[in-house]
Scaffold this motif. Structure first.
Motif, mmCIF file in Angstrom:
data_model
loop_
_atom_site.group_PDB
_atom_site.id
_atom_site.type_symbol
_atom_site.label_atom_id
_atom_site.label_comp_id
_atom_site.label_asym_id
_atom_site.label_seq_id
_atom_site.Cartn_x
_atom_site.Cartn_y
_atom_site.Cartn_z
ATOM 1 N N CYS A 27 0.846 -1.212 0.000
ATOM 2 C CA CYS A 27 0.000 0.000 0.000
ATOM 3 C C CYS A 27 0.869 1.245 0.000
ATOM 4 O O CYS A 27 0.368 2.347 -0.200
ATOM 5 C CB CYS A 27 -0.907 0.019 1.230
ATOM 6 S SG CYS A 27 -2.298 -1.093 1.045
ATOM 7 N N ASP A 28 2.159 1.060 0.252
ATOM 8 C CA ASP A 28 3.067 2.198 0.267
ATOM 9 C C ASP A 28 3.247 2.677 -1.175
ATOM 10 O O ASP A 28 3.662 1.905 -2.033
ATOM 11 C CB ASP A 28 4.424 1.746 0.845
ATOM 12 C CG ASP A 28 5.340 2.917 1.112
ATOM 13 O OD1 ASP A 28 4.879 4.067 1.028
ATOM 14 O OD2 ASP A 28 6.526 2.665 1.407
ATOM 15 N N SER A 31 -1.437 5.567 -5.244
ATOM 16 C CA SER A 31 -1.931 6.947 -5.326
ATOM 17 C C SER A 31 -3.392 7.029 -4.897
ATOM 18 O O SER A 31 -4.128 6.037 -4.966
ATOM 19 C CB SER A 31 -1.799 7.465 -6.759
ATOM 20 O OG SER A 31 -2.728 6.794 -7.588
ATOM 21 N N ILE A 32 -3.806 8.227 -4.465
ATOM 22 C CA ILE A 32 -5.206 8.438 -4.086
ATOM 23 C C ILE A 32 -6.103 8.131 -5.283
ATOM 24 O O ILE A 32 -7.159 7.520 -5.146
ATOM 25 C CB ILE A 32 -5.433 9.896 -3.613
ATOM 26 C CG1 ILE A 32 -4.624 10.164 -2.353
ATOM 27 C CG2 ILE A 32 -6.918 10.162 -3.362
ATOM 28 C CD1 ILE A 32 -4.894 11.507 -1.714
ATOM 29 N N HIS A 192 0.094 2.678 5.964
ATOM 30 C CA HIS A 192 0.475 3.341 4.708
ATOM 31 C C HIS A 192 -0.753 3.926 4.013
ATOM 32 O O HIS A 192 -0.774 5.087 3.605
ATOM 33 C CB HIS A 192 1.140 2.346 3.753
ATOM 34 C CG HIS A 192 2.538 1.976 4.149
ATOM 35 N ND1 HIS A 192 3.520 2.909 4.335
ATOM 36 C CD2 HIS A 192 3.116 0.770 4.370
ATOM 37 C CE1 HIS A 192 4.654 2.301 4.656
ATOM 38 N NE2 HIS A 192 4.431 1.013 4.700
ATOM 39 N N LEU A 193 -1.786 3.075 3.873
ATOM 40 C CA LEU A 193 -2.936 3.494 3.068
ATOM 41 C C LEU A 193 -3.732 4.604 3.753
ATOM 42 O O LEU A 193 -4.112 5.594 3.115
ATOM 43 C CB LEU A 193 -3.835 2.272 2.816
ATOM 44 C CG LEU A 193 -5.033 2.527 1.928
ATOM 45 C CD1 LEU A 193 -4.603 2.979 0.533
ATOM 46 C CD2 LEU A 193 -5.893 1.268 1.809
ATOM 47 N N ASN A 195 -2.728 6.741 5.850
ATOM 48 C CA ASN A 195 -1.953 7.967 5.790
ATOM 49 C C ASN A 195 -2.117 8.638 4.416
ATOM 50 O O ASN A 195 -2.344 9.851 4.334
ATOM 51 C CB ASN A 195 -0.485 7.633 6.082
ATOM 52 C CG ASN A 195 0.387 8.853 6.019
ATOM 53 O OD1 ASN A 195 0.169 9.815 6.738
ATOM 54 N ND2 ASN A 195 1.362 8.842 5.136
ATOM 55 N N THR A 196 -2.057 7.854 3.365
ATOM 56 C CA THR A 196 -2.278 8.406 2.010
ATOM 57 C C THR A 196 -3.658 9.051 1.913
ATOM 58 O O THR A 196 -3.833 10.083 1.271
ATOM 59 C CB THR A 196 -2.171 7.272 0.953
ATOM 60 O OG1 THR A 196 -0.889 6.698 1.055
ATOM 61 C CG2 THR A 196 -2.409 7.773 -0.453
#
Ligand code: ASP
Length: 325
Positions: A27-28, A31-32, A192-193, A195-196
């Motif tokens: 997931c790092d 993109s959104i 990760h996700l 946070n994105t």
């Protein structure tokens, strides 16, 4: 981004998949836009799963191999159902029935599978990094279905999808992840996700269950006390204690753990009215979550399961696209 109707296979074939990478390993770095595209598709796929005839021709003629070197119930069934509902030919194998138990290396297994010309390999492996190893060596797409304690991207994507369905835009929302962070690939992918997607992630765990340097390496903070955060959480994600990955016990006894870190009816009642309780499963009733909470009105555990199939159908579609006919 314009929504597409995937119920109409022609529209599915026309839709834009350009933002999607060839593999889904982590997931790092997602993109959104790619995540939003996936959620639009997953919403449509969920409708397919609720129909009497639950099948699309979108991946007809494509071959998916699910390679599971570690135990799984939800993830394996979910990937298999997803592939079949998309019309693909799906083959499953697990380590106990494969040549890995005869000493074959992962590299040789990979070359053997590749020679059969699959379009997608879904892999779960006990070693962190195994899906990357395969992605470098195979000519098809690879999806990480969990690699050791490292990542479980499709779980995090289905979690974020479920969260957004229940609490709306995740930007600025507070998600508290509770439990065995040290051994949780689910926590890593979620951090990760989320946070994105703009959410704040706080990990709650005994100090022994937080790896050294954890909060320097990942965009999350650590807090030792669940009670301090319960009234401000938009969602709480409970984790199973992964005893199979522990060389020694990290807390004195289950009762002690559950008193300090378990989700019980008293704590659930103190959550904000809109807050939800999640769990990736399998749950250990009475340890990290009380049975009354697991079956209660705030728990969305079975929504996560339903969304998991839809989300994996959407992943198959975005990675492989249509049959091209
Ligand atoms: N099913 C999840 C995983 O495979 C969580 C768990 O096993 O506790 O990581």
């Amino acid at each position: 981004m314009k929504p597409v109707s995937l119920i109409d296979p022609k529209a599915a074939l026309r839709s834009d998949r350009s933002g999607w990478p060839r593999h889904l390993l982590s997931c790092d770095g997602l993109s959104i836009e790619a995540v939003e595209q996936l959620f639009v598709a997953a919403r449509e796929m969920r409708l397919v799963g609720r129909r009497r005839v639950k099948k699309l021709p979108t991946l007809r003629g494509r071959t998916i191999i699910n390679v599971f070197f570690e135990n799984s119930t939800r993830t394996r069934v979910s990937f298999e159902l997803a592939g079949k509902r998309m019309g693909a030919d799906v083959i499953n194998f697990s380590a106990s029935g494969s040549s890995a138990s005869k000493g074959e290396t992962l590299g040789d297994t990979a070359r053997t599978l590749d020679a059969m010309n699959p379009d997608l390999i879904v892999v779960r492996h006990g070693a962190g990094g195994a899906p990357w190893f395969l992605a470098e060596r195979l000519s098809c797409s690879v999806v990480n279905a969990g690699d050791g304690i490292n990542e479980h991207p499709t779980q995090a994507l289905l979690d974020a999808f479920t969260l957004s369905e229940h609490i709306g835009d995740l930007n600025g929302k507070r998600v508290v992840i509770v439990g065995d962070i040290a051994h949780s690939r689910v926590a890593r992918s979620n951090i990760h996700l989320l946070n994105t997607l703009g959410a704040e992630v706080i990990c709650v765990a005994p100090r022994t269950m937080i790896p050294a340097g954890f909060t320097d390496a990942l965009p999350a903070t650590w807090h030792p006390c669940l009670d301090d955060l319960i009234e401000t959480a938009d969602a709480v994600m409970m984790l199973r204690i992964q005893r199979e990955r522990m060389k020694q016990s990290l807390f004195p006894q289950d009762r002690e753990y559950s008193i300090r870190f378990g989700m019980n009816p008293e704590r659930a009642a103190r959550l904000p009215e809109h807050a939800i309780i999640m769990h990736p499963g399998p749950i250990n009733r009475g340890v990290e979550i009380d049975p009354a909470v697991a079956d209660g009105r705030r728990a969305v555990i079975l929504d996560q399961v339903e969304n998991g199939v839809a989300l994996r159908m959407a992943i198959g579609f975005l990675l492989l696209g249509g049959s091209g006919e």
